[in-house]
Design a protein around this motif. Sequence first.
Motif, PDB file in Angstrom:
ATOM      1  N   UNK A 128       0.809  -1.402  -0.171  1.00 37.92           N
ATOM      2  CA  UNK A 128       0.255  -0.618  -0.425  1.00 37.92           C
ATOM      3  C   UNK A 128       0.918   0.936   0.421  1.00 37.92           C
ATOM      4  N   UNK A 129       0.844   2.133  -1.311  1.00 31.34           N
ATOM      5  CA  UNK A 129       1.789   3.434  -1.263  1.00 31.34           C
ATOM      6  C   UNK A 129       0.434   4.274  -0.479  1.00 31.34           C
ATOM      7  N   UNK A 130       1.206   5.203   0.443  1.00 32.55           N
ATOM      8  CA  UNK A 130       0.804   6.049   1.238  1.00 32.55           C
ATOM      9  C   UNK A 130       1.232   7.693   0.255  1.00 32.55           C
ATOM     10  N   UNK A 131       0.456   8.428   1.148  1.00 33.69           N
ATOM     11  CA  UNK A 131       1.025  10.035   0.357  1.00 33.69           C
ATOM     12  C   UNK A 131       1.926  10.814   0.577  1.00 33.69           C
ATOM     13  N   UNK A 132       2.691  10.078   1.429  1.00 38.15           N
ATOM     14  CA  UNK A 132       4.483  10.969   1.978  1.00 38.15           C
ATOM     15  C   UNK A 132       5.038  10.209   1.180  1.00 38.15           C
ATOM     16  N   UNK A 133       4.699   8.957   0.199  1.00 37.51           N
ATOM     17  CA  UNK A 133       5.871   8.088  -0.926  1.00 37.51           C
ATOM     18  C   UNK A 133       6.252   7.036  -0.595  1.00 37.51           C
ATOM     19  N   UNK A 134       6.028   6.672   1.200  1.00 38.62           N
ATOM     20  CA  UNK A 134       6.103   5.573   1.635  1.00 38.62           C
ATOM     21  C   UNK A 134       5.002   4.310   0.938  1.00 38.62           C
ATOM     22  N   UNK A 135       5.467   3.138   1.687  1.00 36.35           N
ATOM     23  CA  UNK A 135       5.138   1.790   1.773  1.00 36.35           C
ATOM     24  C   UNK A 135       4.550   1.138   3.082  1.00 36.35           C
ATOM     25  N   UNK A 136       3.768   0.744   2.820  1.00 34.10           N
ATOM     26  CA  UNK A 136       3.175  -0.748   3.470  1.00 34.10           C
ATOM     27  C   UNK A 136       3.202  -1.842   3.252  1.00 34.10           C
ATOM     28  N   UNK A 137       4.168  -2.691   3.574  1.00 31.93           N
ATOM     29  CA  UNK A 137       3.783  -4.301   2.975  1.00 31.93           C
ATOM     30  C   UNK A 137       2.882  -5.365   4.328  1.00 31.93           C
ATOM     31  N   UNK A 138       2.636  -5.984   3.631  1.00 30.65           N
ATOM     32  CA  UNK A 138       1.372  -6.988   4.427  1.00 30.65           C
ATOM     33  C   UNK A 138       1.881  -8.583   3.768  1.00 30.65           C
ATOM     34  N   UNK A 139       1.509  -9.438   4.375  1.00 31.23           N
ATOM     35  CA  UNK A 139       1.950 -10.664   4.418  1.00 31.23           C
ATOM     36  C   UNK A 139       2.033 -11.427   5.544  1.00 31.23           C
ATOM     37  N   UNK A 140       2.978 -12.632   5.802  1.00 31.25           N
ATOM     38  CA  UNK A 140       2.654 -14.140   6.726  1.00 31.25           C
ATOM     39  C   UNK A 140       4.304 -14.231   6.856  1.00 31.25           C
ATOM     40  N   UNK A 141       5.523 -12.697   6.752  1.00 29.18           N
ATOM     41  CA  UNK A 141       6.995 -13.083   7.322  1.00 29.18           C
ATOM     42  C   UNK A 141       6.349 -12.934   8.296  1.00 29.18           C
ATOM     43  N   UNK A 142       7.654 -13.460   9.121  1.00 30.31           N
ATOM     44  CA  UNK A 142       7.859 -13.225  10.686  1.00 30.31           C
ATOM     45  C   UNK A 142       8.900 -12.437  10.830  1.00 30.31           C
ATOM     46  N   UNK A 143       9.774 -11.708  10.009  1.00 30.44           N
ATOM     47  CA  UNK A 143      11.410 -11.370   9.567  1.00 30.44           C
ATOM     48  C   UNK A 143      11.721 -10.907   8.214  1.00 30.44           C
ATOM     49  N   UNK A 144      12.251  -9.585   9.097  1.00 28.10           N
ATOM     50  CA  UNK A 144      12.186  -8.383   8.011  1.00 28.10           C
ATOM     51  C   UNK A 144      13.281  -7.748   7.635  1.00 28.10           C
ATOM     52  N   UNK A 145      14.742  -7.576   6.324  1.00 30.19           N
ATOM     53  CA  UNK A 145      16.034  -6.883   6.635  1.00 30.19           C
ATOM     54  C   UNK A 145      17.077  -7.324   8.721  1.00 30.19           C
ATOM     55  N   UNK A 146      16.607  -9.057   7.821  1.00 32.91           N
ATOM     56  CA  UNK A 146      16.917  -9.383   9.961  1.00 32.91           C
ATOM     57  C   UNK A 146      16.980  -8.222  10.972  1.00 32.91           C
ATOM     58  N   UNK A 147      15.683  -8.008  11.105  1.00 32.99           N
ATOM     59  CA  UNK A 147      15.604  -7.505  12.033  1.00 32.99           C
ATOM     60  C   UNK A 147      14.595  -8.164  13.235  1.00 32.99           C
ATOM     61  N   UNK A 148      13.336  -8.948  12.747  1.00 27.82           N
ATOM     62  CA  UNK A 148      13.141 -10.124  13.474  1.00 27.82           C
ATOM     63  C   UNK A 148      13.731 -10.660  14.463  1.00 27.82           C
ATOM     64  N   UNK A 149      13.026 -10.970  15.432  1.00 31.14           N
ATOM     65  CA  UNK A 149      13.619 -11.924  16.588  1.00 31.14           C
ATOM     66  C   UNK A 149      12.072 -13.040  17.715  1.00 31.14           C
ATOM     67  N   UNK A 150      13.130 -14.232  18.324  1.00 34.28           N
ATOM     68  CA  UNK A 150      12.124 -14.861  18.879  1.00 34.28           C
ATOM     69  C   UNK A 150      11.636 -14.135  19.647  1.00 34.28           C
ATOM     70  N   UNK A 151      11.532 -13.096  21.065  1.00 33.81           N
ATOM     71  CA  UNK A 151      10.845 -12.183  21.824  1.00 33.81           C
ATOM     72  C   UNK A 151      10.452 -11.778  20.944  1.00 33.81           C
ATOM     73  N   UNK A 152      10.432 -10.817  19.586  1.00 35.32           N
ATOM     74  CA  UNK A 152       9.775  -9.505  18.673  1.00 35.32           C
ATOM     75  C   UNK A 152       9.649 -10.098  17.928  1.00 35.32           C
ATOM     76  N   UNK A 153       8.930 -11.297  17.366  1.00 34.90           N
ATOM     77  CA  UNK A 153       8.960 -11.107  15.842  1.00 34.90           C
ATOM     78  C   UNK A 153       8.150  -9.642  15.072  1.00 34.90           C
TER      79      UNK A 153
END
Length: 555
Positions: free
Chosen positions: A155-180
Amino acid sequence: MLTNIKYKPLIALVLLCTILTASCKKQQGIVDDPYAGGKKIAPFAFISKNTNPDIVVAGTVLNLKVRGLESLKGDFKLYVNEVEAELKNYTDTTIQFSIPLTASTGSVWITSKGESFFGPIIKVGGKVSVDANFKIINGAAALPGEGAAAVFDIEKLPSGRFWLGGSFSNFEQKGTAALPIGGIVQIDANGAYLTTDINFGKAALGAAKTIYSISRISEGNQAGKFIIAGSFNGYNINRANRLTLNNIARLNANGRLDTIVTKEIINPKPQEISKNADTVPAFNAGVDGPVRKAFIFGEQIYIVGNFQNFVRVYYPNSTYDEKVYDVTRMMQLVRVNEDGSMDSTFHYNKAIRQSAAGANGVILDAAMQTDGKLILAGSFTSFNGVTVNRIVRLNLDGSVDPSFKSGVGADGDIHSIRYNASTNKFTLSGNFSRFNGKPSSGVVLLNADGSNVDSFIGEQISGGMATFAAQLNNGKIIVAGSFNRYGNYLRQGFMILDTNGKLAVGYNNTGGFQGRIYDMVETVVGNDSQVILVGEINRFNSMLPKNVLRLIISN
């Protein structure tokens, strides 16, 4: 006696030497010719490991260094990614050839008398390239123990940013077991992962932990907020007894669940003062099955999926720990107001206090026109008892729109449908061979009224099928899937077509694709388009995009 004793060892020694000598001669023979009768190493080989220049344009004459070409005695052919190239000149150590106009990125090789000799990758330049400046590196992935990592929506925002939605629990290796990372992230215009001004927390929890759809509310009292939908029971919580969502929720612009405090609950244990009131979602709506799409038209939300009932928490009979629900039978579709209350003027029969029959199969995808009418596609053959064959347009009250000219529809499942407001056209893809009585190889272009665009004549797709098709603002059509040929041309899972159904000249230079695209968003920048593709994208043009990539497409 002594003589006899000395004589026997002498004979034994002579015999031993004879045996050893024969054995040594036999062993010496093995060492001399260990591979006797084996296949000889081919005298021909490519010496060049890459090309100069690194990226070559179709039609360009290219030189490569080789060894032993004359040993093939001129009885050979040269191919660039399965397309035969025109030979210009060759010697025993060099070969000169022209890059075919229909070639795409892939290996070069020579075939001779049933043998193949492979050379370097030829990167064919053209009007399509992977954007090296896009900042996503590791993309969407799954933490250990979590199986899925697809991206289903962008979803594209008016600011030019984007929100991505899916089934992933990790993104850019920033997810952890404590905070997926529970299936939702924000990136900037160039793909950089942003967390500074937003907090999704653990995001989607329970059920399949999947967000299939993200829609931004653009008008009314809730403008700037978001509707997320999919398969989940909770959002950014830590307690099992708070899994009270039902596959749809509203988020504030900062990524947090939109909530209110209510005192309209029962507390069977008055001594537990903290349970006299409850913090609950401000958007009180849900369904009992996965939501495939959620659309916003005005201040109302259309929920589309494969559910049977609409559910809404009835707080006067609920407690802090246990919720009581009002349940209304609503087959696959429901329209709700901004607070989540059901709109009984849409897809609802007041006489029987439930919806009409809906589809007799699965809704795989949906699109909304600018006037608010919905088009549903999938594996069904009827809707509300009307024969529609896998595609139907609905009026604003949810009834079948007979003015939609799809006729007899498709003879096989439709996997994707996309509407381009700029061209006012629909693109469909799937495993059908005919649409509205006309031959089709699984991709079709429709006018806004549902009729075929007669000038679009697709060629035969083979080796698989098309699972995604979408039209760009310049009229070109992106098609992706599991196929490997389009007509007589090699296209490994990805191609760009003209509006007449032919391969767009100059736009099919990229190499192989593996995976599935679920959505795309286009941003026009100068004379080019930046196109972000999301899905389960495992390989594209010899790279591993990790489910998200951006293309630069020249217009």
